[in-house]
Design a protein around this motif. Structure first.
Motif, PDB file in Angstrom:
ATOM      1  N   TRP A 109      55.036  78.529  31.080  1.00  0.00           N
ATOM      2  CA  TRP A 109      55.067  79.137  30.057  1.00  0.00           C
ATOM      3  C   TRP A 109      53.861  79.975  29.915  1.00  0.00           C
ATOM      4  CZ3 TRP A 109      59.347  79.477  26.776  1.00  0.00           C
ATOM      5  CH2 TRP A 109      60.499  77.879  27.076  1.00  0.00           C
ATOM      6  N   TRP A 110      54.050  81.190  29.101  1.00  0.00           N
ATOM      7  CA  TRP A 110      53.181  82.194  28.983  1.00  0.00           C
ATOM      8  C   TRP A 110      53.673  82.599  27.550  1.00  0.00           C
ATOM      9  CZ3 TRP A 110      54.892  81.970  33.803  1.00  0.00           C
ATOM     10  CH2 TRP A 110      53.836  81.985  34.736  1.00  0.00           C
ATOM     11  N   ARG A 111      52.677  83.235  26.869  1.00  0.00           N
ATOM     12  CA  ARG A 111      52.753  83.642  25.566  1.00  0.00           C
ATOM     13  C   ARG A 111      52.029  85.132  25.312  1.00  0.00           C
ATOM     14  NH1 ARG A 111      49.619  79.374  21.674  1.00  0.00           N
ATOM     15  NH2 ARG A 111      47.277  79.804  22.246  1.00  0.00           N
ATOM     16  N   GLN A 112      52.342  85.815  24.425  1.00  0.00           N
ATOM     17  CA  GLN A 112      51.738  87.098  24.213  1.00  0.00           C
ATOM     18  C   GLN A 112      51.774  87.307  22.615  1.00  0.00           C
ATOM     19  OE1 GLN A 112      53.350  90.690  26.037  1.00  0.00           O
ATOM     20  NE2 GLN A 112      51.287  91.906  26.106  1.00  0.00           N
ATOM     21  N   ALA A 113      50.423  87.427  22.374  1.00  0.00           N
ATOM     22  CA  ALA A 113      49.937  87.599  20.625  1.00  0.00           C
ATOM     23  C   ALA A 113      49.910  89.048  20.543  1.00  0.00           C
ATOM     24  CB  ALA A 113      48.947  86.760  20.507  1.00  0.00           C
ATOM     25  N   PRO A 114      50.297  89.480  19.324  1.00  0.00           N
ATOM     26  CA  PRO A 114      50.176  90.702  19.015  1.00  0.00           C
ATOM     27  C   PRO A 114      48.941  91.589  19.339  1.00  0.00           C
ATOM     28  CG  PRO A 114      51.214  89.507  17.242  1.00  0.00           C
ATOM     29  CD  PRO A 114      50.577  88.500  18.009  1.00  0.00           C
ATOM     30  N   GLY A 115      49.033  92.509  20.129  1.00  0.00           N
ATOM     31  CA  GLY A 115      47.747  93.166  20.606  1.00  0.00           C
ATOM     32  C   GLY A 115      47.040  92.404  21.588  1.00  0.00           C
ATOM     33  N   LYS A 116      47.488  91.587  22.218  1.00  0.00           N
ATOM     34  CA  LYS A 116      46.741  90.954  23.246  1.00  0.00           C
ATOM     35  C   LYS A 116      47.798  90.745  24.697  1.00  0.00           C
ATOM     36  CE  LYS A 116      43.833  88.087  20.060  1.00  0.00           C
ATOM     37  NZ  LYS A 116      43.640  86.561  19.923  1.00  0.00           N
ATOM     38  N   GLN A 117      46.891  90.569  25.662  1.00  0.00           N
ATOM     39  CA  GLN A 117      47.430  90.415  26.884  1.00  0.00           C
ATOM     40  C   GLN A 117      48.285  89.104  26.864  1.00  0.00           C
ATOM     41  OE1 GLN A 117      44.421  90.896  29.908  1.00  0.00           O
ATOM     42  NE2 GLN A 117      45.052  93.079  30.080  1.00  0.00           N
ATOM     43  N   ARG A 118      49.450  89.072  27.732  1.00  0.00           N
ATOM     44  CA  ARG A 118      50.118  87.775  28.090  1.00  0.00           C
ATOM     45  C   ARG A 118      48.962  86.525  28.507  1.00  0.00           C
ATOM     46  NH1 ARG A 118      54.765  89.192  31.379  1.00  0.00           N
ATOM     47  NH2 ARG A 118      55.650  90.083  29.344  1.00  0.00           N
ATOM     48  N   GLU A 119      49.202  85.502  28.128  1.00  0.00           N
ATOM     49  CA  GLU A 119      48.249  84.262  28.700  1.00  0.00           C
ATOM     50  C   GLU A 119      49.239  83.253  29.057  1.00  0.00           C
ATOM     51  OE1 GLU A 119      45.573  83.001  25.644  1.00  0.00           O
ATOM     52  OE2 GLU A 119      47.228  82.341  24.004  1.00  0.00           O
ATOM     53  N   TRP A 120      48.760  82.348  30.006  1.00  0.00           N
ATOM     54  CA  TRP A 120      49.267  81.213  30.536  1.00  0.00           C
ATOM     55  C   TRP A 120      48.963  80.101  29.296  1.00  0.00           C
ATOM     56  CZ3 TRP A 120      46.686  76.658  31.651  1.00  0.00           C
ATOM     57  CH2 TRP A 120      47.380  75.560  32.266  1.00  0.00           C
ATOM     58  N   VAL A 121      50.233  79.515  29.106  1.00  0.00           N
ATOM     59  CA  VAL A 121      50.178  78.173  28.250  1.00  0.00           C
ATOM     60  C   VAL A 121      50.366  76.970  28.863  1.00  0.00           C
ATOM     61  CG1 VAL A 121      51.087  77.347  26.391  1.00  0.00           C
ATOM     62  CG2 VAL A 121      51.000  79.776  26.447  1.00  0.00           C
ATOM     63  N   VAL A 152      55.012  85.879  21.113  1.00  0.00           N
ATOM     64  CA  VAL A 152      56.454  85.937  21.981  1.00  0.00           C
ATOM     65  C   VAL A 152      56.165  85.048  23.053  1.00  0.00           C
ATOM     66  CG1 VAL A 152      58.287  87.287  23.144  1.00  0.00           C
ATOM     67  CG2 VAL A 152      56.911  88.373  21.260  1.00  0.00           C
ATOM     68  N   TYR A 153      56.879  83.996  23.172  1.00  0.00           N
ATOM     69  CA  TYR A 153      56.698  83.100  24.320  1.00  0.00           C
ATOM     70  C   TYR A 153      57.530  83.189  25.723  1.00  0.00           C
ATOM     71  CZ  TYR A 153      53.574  80.246  21.748  1.00  0.00           C
ATOM     72  OH  TYR A 153      52.266  79.547  21.077  1.00  0.00           O
ATOM     73  N   TYR A 154      57.065  83.373  26.799  1.00  0.00           N
ATOM     74  CA  TYR A 154      58.072  83.422  27.789  1.00  0.00           C
ATOM     75  C   TYR A 154      57.911  82.194  28.959  1.00  0.00           C
ATOM     76  CZ  TYR A 154      57.377  88.249  26.478  1.00  0.00           C
ATOM     77  OH  TYR A 154      57.398  89.576  25.743  1.00  0.00           O
TER      78      TYR A 154
END
Length: 114
Positions: free
Chosen positions: A36-48, A92-94
């Motif tokens: 799972w990854w997530r992307q906060a507003p204005g930030k890069q996608r990060e591993w969760v 947003v979670y992917y």
């Protein structure tokens, strides 16, 4: 075309819980470590979080003790149980394989706010 379909997001209060789910094609789920990854507003996608074949999982330090990842081969899903949510979990979670494929699903929006 590969389809990864995330769901379960929504609005939660700080301290609340959400459970995300991602439908994964069987052939992909059977042959790949998932994450799972997530992307906060204005930030890069990060591993969760990562969930391996054995159901063992790893999570980022920022969510340790609060998030649990799992996979269900019968349902062809990977899930993310999120407890004790914080406003900084908003994003947003992917789901995707690990390493990630070029294709990404639409994600599911998680908003943590009072």
């Amino acid at each position: 075309q590969v389809q990864l379909v995330e769901s379960g997001g929504g609005l939660a209060q700080p301290g609340g819980s959400l459970r995300l789910s991602c439908v994964v094609p069987e052939s992909i789920l059977q042959n790949n470590v998932m994450a799972w990854w997530r992307q906060a507003p204005g930030k890069q996608r990060e591993w969760v979080a990562t969930v391996a074949f054995s159901q063992s999982y790893a999570v980022a330090d920022s969510v340790k003790g609060r998030f649990t990842a799992s996979r269900d081969s019968a349902k062809n899903t990977v899930d993310l149980q999120m407890d004790f949510l914080k406003p900084e979990d908003t994003g947003v979670y992917y789901c995707n394989t690990l390493p990630a494929m070029d294709y990404w699903g639409q994600g599911t929006q998680v908003t943590v706010s009072s």
